[in-house]
Design an enzyme around this catalytic site. Structure first.
Site, PDB file in Angstrom:
ATOM      1  N   THR A 187       0.773  -1.107   0.034  1.00 51.98           N
ATOM      2  CA  THR A 187      -0.007  -0.072  -0.031  1.00 51.98           C
ATOM      3  C   THR A 187       0.896   1.207   0.176  1.00 51.98           C
ATOM      4  O   THR A 187       2.005   1.202   0.412  1.00 51.98           O
ATOM      5  CB  THR A 187      -0.956  -0.052   1.131  1.00 51.98           C
ATOM      6  N   PRO A 188       0.264   2.495  -0.416  1.00 49.73           N
ATOM      7  CA  PRO A 188       0.973   3.471  -0.652  1.00 49.73           C
ATOM      8  C   PRO A 188       1.068   4.447   0.408  1.00 49.73           C
ATOM      9  O   PRO A 188       0.324   4.520   1.389  1.00 49.73           O
ATOM     10  CB  PRO A 188       0.526   4.188  -1.815  1.00 49.73           C
ATOM     11  N   TRP A 189       1.744   5.484   0.579  1.00 50.19           N
ATOM     12  CA  TRP A 189       1.965   6.646   1.583  1.00 50.19           C
ATOM     13  C   TRP A 189       0.852   7.716   1.433  1.00 50.19           C
ATOM     14  O   TRP A 189       0.500   8.300   2.071  1.00 50.19           O
ATOM     15  CB  TRP A 189       3.215   7.207   1.817  1.00 50.19           C
ATOM     16  N   ARG A 198      -9.710  -0.054   1.972  1.00 48.80           N
ATOM     17  CA  ARG A 198     -10.278  -0.555   0.699  1.00 48.80           C
ATOM     18  C   ARG A 198      -9.931  -1.983   0.306  1.00 48.80           C
ATOM     19  O   ARG A 198     -10.690  -2.793   0.013  1.00 48.80           O
ATOM     20  CB  ARG A 198      -9.987   0.429  -0.233  1.00 48.80           C
ATOM     21  N   GLY A 269       0.332   1.883  -6.537  1.00 48.68           N
ATOM     22  CA  GLY A 269       1.470   2.511  -6.399  1.00 48.68           C
ATOM     23  C   GLY A 269       1.770   2.833  -7.849  1.00 48.68           C
ATOM     24  O   GLY A 269       1.078   2.934  -8.836  1.00 48.68           O
ATOM     25  N   SER A 270       3.029   3.051  -8.118  1.00 46.77           N
ATOM     26  CA  SER A 270       3.708   3.543  -9.493  1.00 46.77           C
ATOM     27  C   SER A 270       3.582   2.342 -10.641  1.00 46.77           C
ATOM     28  O   SER A 270       3.546   1.198 -10.359  1.00 46.77           O
ATOM     29  CB  SER A 270       5.150   3.994  -9.362  1.00 46.77           C
ATOM     30  N   ALA A 272       5.758   1.666 -12.834  1.00 45.63           N
ATOM     31  CA  ALA A 272       7.120   1.077 -12.830  1.00 45.63           C
ATOM     32  C   ALA A 272       7.173  -0.139 -11.888  1.00 45.63           C
ATOM     33  O   ALA A 272       7.814  -1.133 -12.181  1.00 45.63           O
ATOM     34  CB  ALA A 272       8.104   2.098 -12.525  1.00 45.63           C
ATOM     35  N   GLU A 291      -3.368  -1.167  -9.038  1.00 43.24           N
ATOM     36  CA  GLU A 291      -3.996   0.356  -9.289  1.00 43.24           C
ATOM     37  C   GLU A 291      -2.735   1.049  -9.326  1.00 43.24           C
ATOM     38  O   GLU A 291      -2.076   1.598  -8.306  1.00 43.24           O
ATOM     39  CB  GLU A 291      -4.776   0.813  -8.074  1.00 43.24           C
ATOM     40  N   CYS A 325      -3.522   9.603  -6.740  1.00 45.23           N
ATOM     41  CA  CYS A 325      -3.389   9.049  -8.294  1.00 45.23           C
ATOM     42  C   CYS A 325      -4.376   9.585  -9.222  1.00 45.23           C
ATOM     43  O   CYS A 325      -4.283   9.328 -10.650  1.00 45.23           O
ATOM     44  CB  CYS A 325      -3.474   7.308  -8.237  1.00 45.23           C
ATOM     45  N   GLU A 422       2.859  11.853 -14.452  1.00 43.76           N
ATOM     46  CA  GLU A 422       2.249  12.195 -13.092  1.00 43.76           C
ATOM     47  C   GLU A 422       3.195  13.001 -12.371  1.00 43.76           C
ATOM     48  O   GLU A 422       4.105  12.822 -11.705  1.00 43.76           O
ATOM     49  CB  GLU A 422       1.777  10.690 -12.424  1.00 43.76           C
ATOM     50  N   SER A 482     -14.280   9.602  -5.767  1.00 44.83           N
ATOM     51  CA  SER A 482     -13.995   8.228  -5.055  1.00 44.83           C
ATOM     52  C   SER A 482     -15.176   8.154  -4.144  1.00 44.83           C
ATOM     53  O   SER A 482     -15.635   8.852  -3.415  1.00 44.83           O
ATOM     54  CB  SER A 482     -12.733   8.262  -4.295  1.00 44.83           C
TER      55      SER A 482
END
Length: 520
Positions: A187-189, A198, A269-270, A272, A291, A325, A422, A482
């Protein structure tokens, strides 16, 4: 030009407090916002099999407040060995959790939701401390997070199968939906509580168990949410949180992708990193949900209500200091309304208040870390060197650290990196178009396909454009799209799978076909 919410800046020798060491400055701020009324706000251990544990190596890494650059916690720096222990705990828990009824899971998840709501302020303050977003936004994220806990507590009782129409009288054909197993979650920051809620809520409602690797910048929110789940009665091993530094994160991710005990991986996340995980998961043919990054266009047509469009843009672009995002990336303005829109946007942006998220007047916090700050700075300078015009900002903020001025640029073109990438920062960029066809060509000129937005009061145009935009989500005269009830996800290189809505269950369940033969 911008309002500034100043931070306290004093010497900060470390003192011992509870589970972590905190600076004097942090304690002062904590008292100001009532944080210290909760004894268990910050952890210094990971959460595996219902227990608080250190890394096997004994190593730790620092979590800092991006508003002040001060260390607020030191957490276990775990590796693949620790991750394996978490996987085994989740696997053992799955053997019993998968057999619980939807009603049983629903009751526990409802309790999780109710407890999280009751601890809303505590969760929000931790989020602001490690992420930097304004406290008001952090409260909004917690409300959004609990929406998922509530929604999937209800969906747990609605995971249905099918009875098929058999072509042969002696056969009965049934499809049942079963949980797939242990889920690895990365999960992202930027939304450290919401992205876990979620994913985990849908997985747990389905009967799956979780091994969660939160971003190294924001692990405290994950640990507190897991603690609330345990208090609600979610059994040990159903939720496990593995913490790791940036250096050890690849080994943890690789372990989750290669382990035969992990049935699926969910990543936000990204693009890449998503591509790396995609390759790694192929070794065990895992279920995968990605995602990934976006490059959202925001189109304003001639017929649009400009005040409404500016309000939508502000909500989309500057929430979480532009670090989302689904944040607007390219603002496409019809040539007849371009100048008027830019003036209105300039006026709105001038009211943004930059400062520490704990200051109630702040509306824009710092960027999450130095790398993100340098990226945003480089994208702005590249745009200016390639012909963009600066209307507002364009420089590091006078507060220093990772604060960056809310920035408005015009004259963006495809030669600029910010047109292609982005931005993930408080930078709004505009370009002109003359026809609907041109706007769509520009909007779709990207390998990303997550979110898009457009504003128009022409109903025929709304129908055409909403169908022609090559994105998984389209906001029409709306900048915030969202919701727990909506299916969130992208197409092209923005990933696949959907989170939220009843379709969020799909990634965590599989259909089993039962054929009963020779029945009379």
């Amino acid at each position: 030009m911008y309002k500034v919410a100043l931070s306290i800046n004093v010497a900060a020798p470390l003192v011992s407090f509870g589970r972590v060491k905190l600076s004097n400055r942090f304690i002062q701020l904590s008292k100001q916002v009532g944080i210290m009324s909760q004894s268990r706000m910050l952890h210094d251990k990971a959460f595996i099999n219902g227990e608080w544990v250190h890394a096997k190596s004994g190593k730790t890494f620092a979590v800092t407040n991006p508003a002040t650059q001060e260390v607020i916690a030191n957490l276990p720096d775990m590796n693949h060995e620790d991750t394996e222990i978490a996987i085994q705990a989740a696997r053992k828990a799955f053997d019993s959790w998968k057999s619980t009824t939807g009603k049983e899971r629903a009751k526990l998840m409802r309790k999780w939701y109710e407890l999280a709501v009751s601890k809303q302020e505590e969760l929000a303050k931790v989020l602001t401390l490690e992420n930097g977003k304004p406290l008001k936004e952090a409260v909004g994220e917690i409300i959004y997070s609990t929406d998922y806990l509530e929604f999937y507590s209800e969906e747990a009782r609605r995971i249905h199968g099918e009875v098929l129409s058999s072509p042969i009288p002696s056969k009965t054909m049934i499809l049942v939906r079963e949980p797939i197993g242990v889920i690895g979650m990365l999960t992202p920051w930027n939304f450290p509580t919401a992205m876990i809620a979620r994913k985990a809520a849908a997985a747990i409602a389905s009967g799956c168990t979780c091994v969660i690797k939160p971003a190294e910048d924001t692990p405290l929110s994950a640990l507190l949410l897991a603690e609330v789940a345990a208090e609600a009665g979610i059994p040990p091993g159903v939720i496990n949180v593995v913490t790791a530094s940036r250096e050890n994160t690849p080994s943890v991710g690789e372990k989750l992708c290669h382990s035969e005990q992990i049935a699926g991986v969910s990543f936000t996340g990204s693009t890449a990193v998503g591509k790396i995980l995609y390759k790694q998961c192929s070794s065990t043919v895992k279920r995968l949900g990605l995602e990934l990054g976006g490059n959202a266009p925001f189109i304003v047509f001639e017929s649009a209500d400009l005040d409404n469009a500016v309000a939508g843009l502000m909500a989309s672009k500057f929430r979480n200091t532009g670090q989302t995002c689904v944040s607007t990336n390219r603002i496409l303005l019809h040539e007849k309304v371009h100048d008027q829109f830019v003036e209105k946007l300039k006026s709105a942006m001038s009211g943004l208040v930059v400062g520490d998220g704990l200051n109630p007047n702040s509306t824009q916090g710092p960027l999450i870390n130095k790398n993100q700050f340098l990226k945003v700075s480089a994208l702005v300078q590249d745009a200016l060197s390639n012909g963009a015009k600066k209307v507002l900002g364009g420089e590091p903020h006078q507060l220093g650290g990772t604060y960056y001025e809310p920035t408005l640029l015009t004259g963006i073109n495809p030669s600029m990196q910010a047109y292609k990438e982005e931005i993930f920062g408080p930078v709004a960029m505009t370009l002109k178009f003359s026809t609907e066809e041109e706007a769509l060509r520009i909007a779709n000129d990207t390998r990303s396909g997550l979110a898009s937005y457009f504003f128009s009061n022409d109903l025929s145009q709304i129908r055409r454009v909403s169908r022609a935009l090559e994105y998984g989500m389209v906001g029409i005269n709306e900048g915030i799209i969202s919701a727990a009830e909506a299916a969130f996800g992208g197409i092209k290189e923005s990933g696949f799978g959907r989170e939220g809505s009843r379709h969020g269950i799909d990634d965590y369940t599989q259909l089993k076909y039962l054929c009963f033969g020779n029945l009379t």
